[in-house]
Design a protein around this motif. Structure first.
Motif, PDB file in Angstrom:
ATOM      1  N   GLU A   4      18.294  21.372  66.048  1.00  0.00           N
ATOM      2  CA  GLU A   4      18.521  22.558  65.215  1.00  0.00           C
ATOM      3  C   GLU A   4      19.729  22.290  64.322  1.00  0.00           C
ATOM      4  OE1 GLU A   4      17.059  25.281  64.590  1.00  0.00           O
ATOM      5  OE2 GLU A   4      15.641  25.543  66.212  1.00  0.00           O
ATOM      6  N   PRO A   5      19.540  22.261  62.999  1.00  0.00           N
ATOM      7  CA  PRO A   5      20.690  22.047  62.127  1.00  0.00           C
ATOM      8  C   PRO A   5      21.647  23.242  62.091  1.00  0.00           C
ATOM      9  CG  PRO A   5      18.677  22.305  60.845  1.00  0.00           C
ATOM     10  CD  PRO A   5      18.286  22.315  62.287  1.00  0.00           C
ATOM     11  N   ASP A   6      21.130  24.433  62.378  1.00  0.00           N
ATOM     12  CA  ASP A   6      21.952  25.650  62.380  1.00  0.00           C
ATOM     13  C   ASP A   6      22.420  25.935  63.803  1.00  0.00           C
ATOM     14  OD1 ASP A   6      21.525  26.170  59.604  1.00  0.00           O
ATOM     15  OD2 ASP A   6      19.530  26.907  60.122  1.00  0.00           O
ATOM     16  N   TRP A   7      23.732  25.921  64.021  1.00  0.00           N
ATOM     17  CA  TRP A   7      24.311  26.034  65.357  1.00  0.00           C
ATOM     18  C   TRP A   7      23.927  27.312  66.092  1.00  0.00           C
ATOM     19  CZ3 TRP A   7      27.534  29.954  66.857  1.00  0.00           C
ATOM     20  CH2 TRP A   7      27.993  30.785  65.857  1.00  0.00           C
ATOM     21  N   TRP A   8      23.655  28.398  65.414  1.00  0.00           N
ATOM     22  CA  TRP A   8      23.433  29.685  66.059  1.00  0.00           C
ATOM     23  C   TRP A   8      21.981  29.889  66.496  1.00  0.00           C
ATOM     24  CZ3 TRP A   8      19.857  32.176  63.129  1.00  0.00           C
ATOM     25  CH2 TRP A   8      19.735  31.762  61.800  1.00  0.00           C
ATOM     26  N   ARG A   9      21.048  29.108  65.993  1.00  0.00           N
ATOM     27  CA  ARG A   9      19.632  29.321  66.317  1.00  0.00           C
ATOM     28  C   ARG A   9      19.277  29.169  67.799  1.00  0.00           C
ATOM     29  NH1 ARG A   9      16.022  30.097  62.182  1.00  0.00           N
ATOM     30  NH2 ARG A   9      16.869  29.725  60.112  1.00  0.00           N
ATOM     31  N   PRO A  10      19.887  28.256  68.542  1.00  0.00           N
ATOM     32  CA  PRO A  10      19.536  28.154  69.962  1.00  0.00           C
ATOM     33  C   PRO A  10      20.038  29.314  70.821  1.00  0.00           C
ATOM     34  CG  PRO A  10      20.432  26.102  69.157  1.00  0.00           C
ATOM     35  CD  PRO A  10      20.683  27.125  68.104  1.00  0.00           C
ATOM     36  N   LEU A  11      20.927  30.139  70.284  1.00  0.00           N
ATOM     37  CA  LEU A  11      21.470  31.247  71.078  1.00  0.00           C
ATOM     38  C   LEU A  11      20.438  32.361  71.171  1.00  0.00           C
ATOM     39  CD1 LEU A  11      25.074  31.390  69.620  1.00  0.00           C
ATOM     40  CD2 LEU A  11      24.309  30.319  71.755  1.00  0.00           C
ATOM     41  N   ARG A  12      19.922  32.584  72.364  1.00  0.00           N
ATOM     42  CA  ARG A  12      18.946  33.644  72.566  1.00  0.00           C
ATOM     43  C   ARG A  12      19.343  34.427  73.806  1.00  0.00           C
ATOM     44  NH1 ARG A  12      13.727  29.833  74.079  1.00  0.00           N
ATOM     45  NH2 ARG A  12      14.544  29.119  76.059  1.00  0.00           N
ATOM     46  N   GLY A  13      18.920  35.651  73.867  1.00  0.00           N
ATOM     47  CA  GLY A  13      19.323  36.499  74.975  1.00  0.00           C
ATOM     48  C   GLY A  13      20.758  36.962  74.830  1.00  0.00           C
ATOM     49  N   VAL A  14      21.373  37.255  75.969  1.00  0.00           N
ATOM     50  CA  VAL A  14      22.750  37.759  75.971  1.00  0.00           C
ATOM     51  C   VAL A  14      23.638  36.864  76.839  1.00  0.00           C
ATOM     52  CG1 VAL A  14      22.074  40.166  75.573  1.00  0.00           C
ATOM     53  CG2 VAL A  14      22.250  39.315  77.900  1.00  0.00           C
ATOM     54  N   PRO A  15      24.935  36.785  76.527  1.00  0.00           N
ATOM     55  CA  PRO A  15      25.841  35.973  77.347  1.00  0.00           C
ATOM     56  C   PRO A  15      25.810  36.422  78.803  1.00  0.00           C
ATOM     57  CG  PRO A  15      26.939  36.657  75.335  1.00  0.00           C
ATOM     58  CD  PRO A  15      25.641  37.414  75.397  1.00  0.00           C
ATOM     59  N   HIS A  16      25.791  35.451  79.707  1.00  0.00           N
ATOM     60  CA  HIS A  16      25.763  35.741  81.137  1.00  0.00           C
ATOM     61  C   HIS A  16      27.090  35.314  81.765  1.00  0.00           C
ATOM     62  CE1 HIS A  16      24.042  36.387  85.074  1.00  0.00           C
ATOM     63  NE2 HIS A  16      24.241  35.127  85.413  1.00  0.00           N
ATOM     64  N   ARG A  17      27.339  34.024  81.786  1.00  0.00           N
ATOM     65  CA  ARG A  17      28.615  33.491  82.295  1.00  0.00           C
ATOM     66  C   ARG A  17      29.081  32.383  81.371  1.00  0.00           C
ATOM     67  NH1 ARG A  17      27.756  33.041  88.799  1.00  0.00           N
ATOM     68  NH2 ARG A  17      27.573  35.272  89.115  1.00  0.00           N
ATOM     69  N   GLY A  18      30.364  32.320  81.153  1.00  0.00           N
ATOM     70  CA  GLY A  18      30.896  31.235  80.348  1.00  0.00           C
ATOM     71  C   GLY A  18      31.982  31.687  79.396  1.00  0.00           C
ATOM     72  N   LEU A  19      32.213  30.865  78.387  1.00  0.00           N
ATOM     73  CA  LEU A  19      33.227  31.121  77.372  1.00  0.00           C
ATOM     74  C   LEU A  19      32.520  31.444  76.068  1.00  0.00           C
ATOM     75  CD1 LEU A  19      36.154  30.911  76.203  1.00  0.00           C
ATOM     76  CD2 LEU A  19      35.665  28.481  75.844  1.00  0.00           C
ATOM     77  N   TRP A  20      32.781  32.610  75.520  1.00  0.00           N
ATOM     78  CA  TRP A  20      32.128  33.052  74.288  1.00  0.00           C
ATOM     79  C   TRP A  20      33.220  33.407  73.294  1.00  0.00           C
ATOM     80  CZ3 TRP A  20      27.498  31.537  75.167  1.00  0.00           C
ATOM     81  CH2 TRP A  20      27.014  31.570  76.465  1.00  0.00           C
ATOM     82  N   SER A  21      33.424  32.549  72.345  1.00  0.00           N
ATOM     83  CA  SER A  21      34.422  32.762  71.315  1.00  0.00           C
ATOM     84  C   SER A  21      33.688  32.858  69.975  1.00  0.00           C
ATOM     85  CB  SER A  21      35.417  31.602  71.310  1.00  0.00           C
ATOM     86  OG  SER A  21      36.407  31.811  70.343  1.00  0.00           O
ATOM     87  N   PRO A  22      33.362  34.080  69.531  1.00  0.00           N
ATOM     88  CA  PRO A  22      32.540  34.252  68.328  1.00  0.00           C
ATOM     89  C   PRO A  22      33.068  33.457  67.141  1.00  0.00           C
ATOM     90  CG  PRO A  22      32.920  36.359  69.393  1.00  0.00           C
ATOM     91  CD  PRO A  22      33.792  35.352  70.088  1.00  0.00           C
ATOM     92  N   GLY A  23      32.144  32.745  66.501  1.00  0.00           N
ATOM     93  CA  GLY A  23      32.495  31.968  65.330  1.00  0.00           C
ATOM     94  C   GLY A  23      33.112  30.611  65.616  1.00  0.00           C
ATOM     95  N   THR A  24      33.331  30.274  66.900  1.00  0.00           N
ATOM     96  CA  THR A  24      33.898  28.960  67.198  1.00  0.00           C
ATOM     97  C   THR A  24      33.072  28.181  68.223  1.00  0.00           C
ATOM     98  OG1 THR A  24      35.404  29.842  68.875  1.00  0.00           O
ATOM     99  CG2 THR A  24      36.268  29.620  66.648  1.00  0.00           C
ATOM    100  N   ARG A  25      32.811  28.794  69.388  1.00  0.00           N
ATOM    101  CA  ARG A  25      32.049  28.078  70.418  1.00  0.00           C
ATOM    102  C   ARG A  25      31.408  29.023  71.416  1.00  0.00           C
ATOM    103  NH1 ARG A  25      37.200  25.029  72.265  1.00  0.00           N
ATOM    104  NH2 ARG A  25      37.043  24.872  70.067  1.00  0.00           N
ATOM    105  N   CYS A  26      30.353  28.524  72.025  1.00  0.00           N
ATOM    106  CA  CYS A  26      29.633  29.235  73.086  1.00  0.00           C
ATOM    107  C   CYS A  26      29.323  28.218  74.169  1.00  0.00           C
ATOM    108  CB  CYS A  26      28.336  29.830  72.563  1.00  0.00           C
ATOM    109  SG  CYS A  26      28.550  31.004  71.242  1.00  0.00           S
TER     110      CYS A  26
END
Length: 105
Positions: A4-26
């Protein structure tokens, strides 16, 4: 498996556990109707996506790499390590939609 050339396309569903820093990393797991995905994604970088069987702990494993060339190289290396991968579908499969009826035969 896809790139996927666009970084945001694989993000589906809602965050469960982890580090979620909008606009920088998931980094972590995301939950959705079909199960859990594991993502390690950085903003602005291409993503290698590996869809797994329903019996696996995750439905999708997605990780960023620095360039599109490295993403394609990583994908080819994975194919070499797991020759039985189904590469017949050039895109990721859609998730089931709650309360959606399957088509009538």
């Amino acid at each position: 498996m896809t790139v996927e050339p666009d970084w945001w396309r694989p993000l589906r569903g809602v965050p469960h556990r982890g580090l979620w820093s909008p606009g920088t990393r998931c980094i972590g797991t995301r939950t959705h109707e079909a199960g859990l995905d594991f993502v390690a994604i950085r903003h602005g970088r291409p993503v290698v996506c590996v869809e797994l069987r329903a019996s696996a702990p995750f439905r999708l494993v997605a990780t960023s790499v620095p360039t599109i060339a490295e993403a394609r190289s990583t994908m080819q290396a994975l194919v070499g390590q797991a020759p039985d991968l189904d590469m017949s579908t050039p895109c990721r499969q859609p998730l089931p939609v709650p309360d959606e009826n399957p088509p009538s035969a």
